[in-house]
Design a protein around this motif. Sequence first.
Motif, PDB file in Angstrom:
ATOM      1  N   GLY A  17       0.795  -1.240   0.000  1.00 54.70           N
ATOM      2  CA  GLY A  17       0.000   0.000   0.000  1.00 54.70           C
ATOM      3  C   GLY A  17       0.818   1.275   0.000  1.00 54.70           C
ATOM      4  O   GLY A  17       1.893   1.359  -0.603  1.00 54.70           O
ATOM      5  N   GLY A  18       0.279   2.266   0.760  1.00 52.49           N
ATOM      6  CA  GLY A  18       0.828   3.625   0.711  1.00 52.49           C
ATOM      7  C   GLY A  18       2.292   3.736   1.082  1.00 52.49           C
ATOM      8  O   GLY A  18       3.022   4.564   0.527  1.00 52.49           O
ATOM      9  N   ASP A  37       2.164   5.157   9.188  1.00 54.68           N
ATOM     10  CA  ASP A  37       1.137   4.158   8.989  1.00 54.68           C
ATOM     11  C   ASP A  37       1.717   3.070   8.089  1.00 54.68           C
ATOM     12  O   ASP A  37       1.995   3.314   6.923  1.00 54.68           O
ATOM     13  N   THR A 172     -15.860   6.283  -2.655  1.00 53.60           N
ATOM     14  CA  THR A 172     -14.799   6.947  -1.883  1.00 53.60           C
ATOM     15  C   THR A 172     -13.466   6.865  -2.632  1.00 53.60           C
ATOM     16  O   THR A 172     -12.557   7.637  -2.370  1.00 53.60           O
ATOM     17  N   ARG A 179      -7.428  12.981  -3.688  1.00 54.93           N
ATOM     18  CA  ARG A 179      -6.485  13.299  -2.616  1.00 54.93           C
ATOM     19  C   ARG A 179      -5.042  13.026  -3.078  1.00 54.93           C
ATOM     20  O   ARG A 179      -4.159  13.859  -2.906  1.00 54.93           O
ATOM     21  N   PHE A 180      -4.834  11.861  -3.708  1.00 49.71           N
ATOM     22  CA  PHE A 180      -3.477  11.543  -4.160  1.00 49.71           C
ATOM     23  C   PHE A 180      -3.060  12.476  -5.304  1.00 49.71           C
ATOM     24  O   PHE A 180      -1.919  12.929  -5.357  1.00 49.71           O
ATOM     25  N   ARG A 221     -16.324   5.330   5.383  1.00 50.52           N
ATOM     26  CA  ARG A 221     -15.159   5.562   4.517  1.00 50.52           C
ATOM     27  C   ARG A 221     -15.220   6.944   3.877  1.00 50.52           C
ATOM     28  O   ARG A 221     -14.223   7.643   3.769  1.00 50.52           O
TER      29      ARG A 221
HETATM   30  P1  ATP Z   1      -2.115   7.595   3.096  1.00 53.95           P
HETATM   31  O1  ATP Z   1      -0.640   7.735   2.960  1.00 53.95           O
HETATM   32  O2  ATP Z   1      -2.832   8.810   2.699  1.00 53.95           O
HETATM   33  O3  ATP Z   1      -2.577   7.016   4.386  1.00 53.95           O
HETATM   34  P2  ATP Z   1      -2.644   4.994   2.038  1.00 53.95           P
HETATM   35  O4  ATP Z   1      -2.560   4.526   0.617  1.00 53.95           O
HETATM   36  O5  ATP Z   1      -1.705   4.391   3.012  1.00 53.95           O
HETATM   37  O6  ATP Z   1      -2.496   6.574   1.972  1.00 53.95           O
HETATM   38  P3  ATP Z   1      -4.841   3.935   3.577  1.00 53.95           P
HETATM   39  O7  ATP Z   1      -6.194   4.536   3.709  1.00 53.95           O
HETATM   40  O8  ATP Z   1      -3.991   3.768   4.770  1.00 53.95           O
HETATM   41  O9  ATP Z   1      -4.124   4.853   2.494  1.00 53.95           O
HETATM   42  O10 ATP Z   1      -5.026   2.559   2.841  1.00 53.95           O
HETATM   43  C1  ATP Z   1      -4.000   1.581   2.759  1.00 53.95           C
HETATM   44  C2  ATP Z   1      -4.121   0.796   1.458  1.00 53.95           C
HETATM   45  O11 ATP Z   1      -5.382   0.114   1.412  1.00 53.95           O
HETATM   46  C3  ATP Z   1      -4.102   1.682   0.211  1.00 53.95           C
HETATM   47  O12 ATP Z   1      -2.782   1.976  -0.202  1.00 53.95           O
HETATM   48  C4  ATP Z   1      -4.858   0.836  -0.774  1.00 53.95           C
HETATM   49  O13 ATP Z   1      -4.032  -0.148  -1.316  1.00 53.95           O
HETATM   50  C5  ATP Z   1      -5.909   0.134   0.095  1.00 53.95           C
HETATM   51  N1  ATP Z   1      -7.203   0.839   0.123  1.00 53.95           N
HETATM   52  C6  ATP Z   1      -7.603   1.783   1.005  1.00 53.95           C
HETATM   53  N2  ATP Z   1      -8.846   2.206   0.747  1.00 53.95           N
HETATM   54  C7  ATP Z   1      -9.265   1.509  -0.333  1.00 53.95           C
HETATM   55  C8  ATP Z   1     -10.482   1.483  -1.090  1.00 53.95           C
HETATM   56  N3  ATP Z   1     -11.517   2.281  -0.790  1.00 53.95           N
HETATM   57  N4  ATP Z   1     -10.541   0.610  -2.118  1.00 53.95           N
HETATM   58  C9  ATP Z   1      -9.508  -0.201  -2.413  1.00 53.95           C
HETATM   59  N5  ATP Z   1      -8.339  -0.213  -1.766  1.00 53.95           N
HETATM   60  C10 ATP Z   1      -8.216   0.622  -0.724  1.00 53.95           C
END
Ligand code: ATP
Length: 424
Positions: A17-18, A37, A172, A179-180, A221
């Motif tokens: 992920g992020g 995170d 969402t 946002r990204f 969400r």
């Molecule tokens: P940030 O740095 O802003 O927290 P993030 O990508 O880490 O961004 P999170 O909300 O922590 O965002 O989500 C972690 C991961 O979960 C994301 O990178 C994505 O892969 C997945 N994810 C989150 N929300 C969704 C969604 N609504 N649909 C599909 N995948 C999602």
Amino acid sequence: IASQEAEKRGWHLYLVGGAVRDLILSEAENGTLMINDIDLVVDGFHRAADVGAGVELAKALQEIYKNARLEIHGAFQTAALLWHKDSELDSLWVDIATSRTEFYPYPAANPEVEASSIRQDLYRRDFTINAMALRLTVPRSGELLDFFGGFLDLQAKQIRVLHANSFIEDPTRIYRGVRFAVRFGFTFEEETAESISYAINSGVYERTTQENIRTPALQTRLKTELKYILEAPYWQSALQLLDELDALQCIHYSLKLNKDILRKLRLLDICLRRFDKQQSLNHWQMRLELLIAHLAPQYRAKVAKNLQLADDSIMRLKKLADRQNEVITSLPNCDLSSQVVHFLKKYDLQTLILIALQSQREVRNKIWVYLTRLANVQPLLNGNDLKQLGYKPSPIFKQILDDLLKATLDGTIKDKDEAREFLA
Ligand code: ATP
């Protein structure tokens, strides 16, 4: 340590992920990286019992890091370890999930099975840039798993969705994409932009808000994403992009931005800075309340409730139209400062800010003078002064202090001597 614990059990561990996205971005920009995170996924099982691997790993880590708090979310077999500090920036949150795929009854050593399992986990995600994984366990630790072209999209600075119907399933994701895009200065890749307008033009969001058929999880969400956006320094560009995409209709089908709302949102920022010292105000919530206040009165409380805003927010929006009418009708008749104070003191700060922003100059100015000056005026004498003057504490004290305050506010008395004369 986490990867060693996973290896001991014969599992694979991935950073996903992020954090992977941000790691690659910061490498490319030679920047420093702050990650609060961390999302980990455990994978590569060969025993049915291992479906709870994420939880087991989190428990093992908590044995080692005793200062971390452990949270277990049973339904999804995920766990979190928290190192909580006063400031959110110093806190660390590590989510450990078990790869969300069916259990494969094959040996973990089979790389195809492992790959297909983590691949499936990544395939459920939103955008290619968020769907990469970094393998933390041996063999091949440090390897980047990028099945969907996330690395190239990061280089091309584009947001590309993984599935064409992704936005229909979960609106969402539009908010996340925006946002990204704003945060990193990226743009939506062409087909992704088309998928967004397809989802919006399909009327699915309009229908689901009107018929009130969204699941609470989806509303949570949406609220979380709105919070992220509205508390970020880039909130204004993000709102404008959401509006350009017509995506504000996910909040309510009639919500659109215009110059007037944007101007009020900027004025609201001045208020937030001005009154923050007096009372801590929830900035993102106030911005959202102002947006909702632009809807017709009959929709406001419902939208606030659907978004699961705090009870005081919902009540404020519910009563706003009536309170605004009261203020607009009565405040112009309050000529004396004491009358202004008497009339406005029953309203909370947030309500007054919302009303001021929605009103004509005369009312707005009076509210502003009240909030910045009159509300803080104290009677020139206090209870101790009255005792020294020979008054015995009694219910009449309050009446005297009220009269003194009134005289102070209206300028009838200007200093303590005049106050004493006034009492005499
Ligand atoms: P940030 O740095 O802003 O927290 P993030 O990508 O880490 O961004 P999170 O909300 O922590 O965002 O989500 C972690 C991961 O979960 C994301 O990178 C994505 O892969 C997945 N994810 C989150 N929300 C969704 C969604 N609504 N649909 C599909 N995948 C999602």
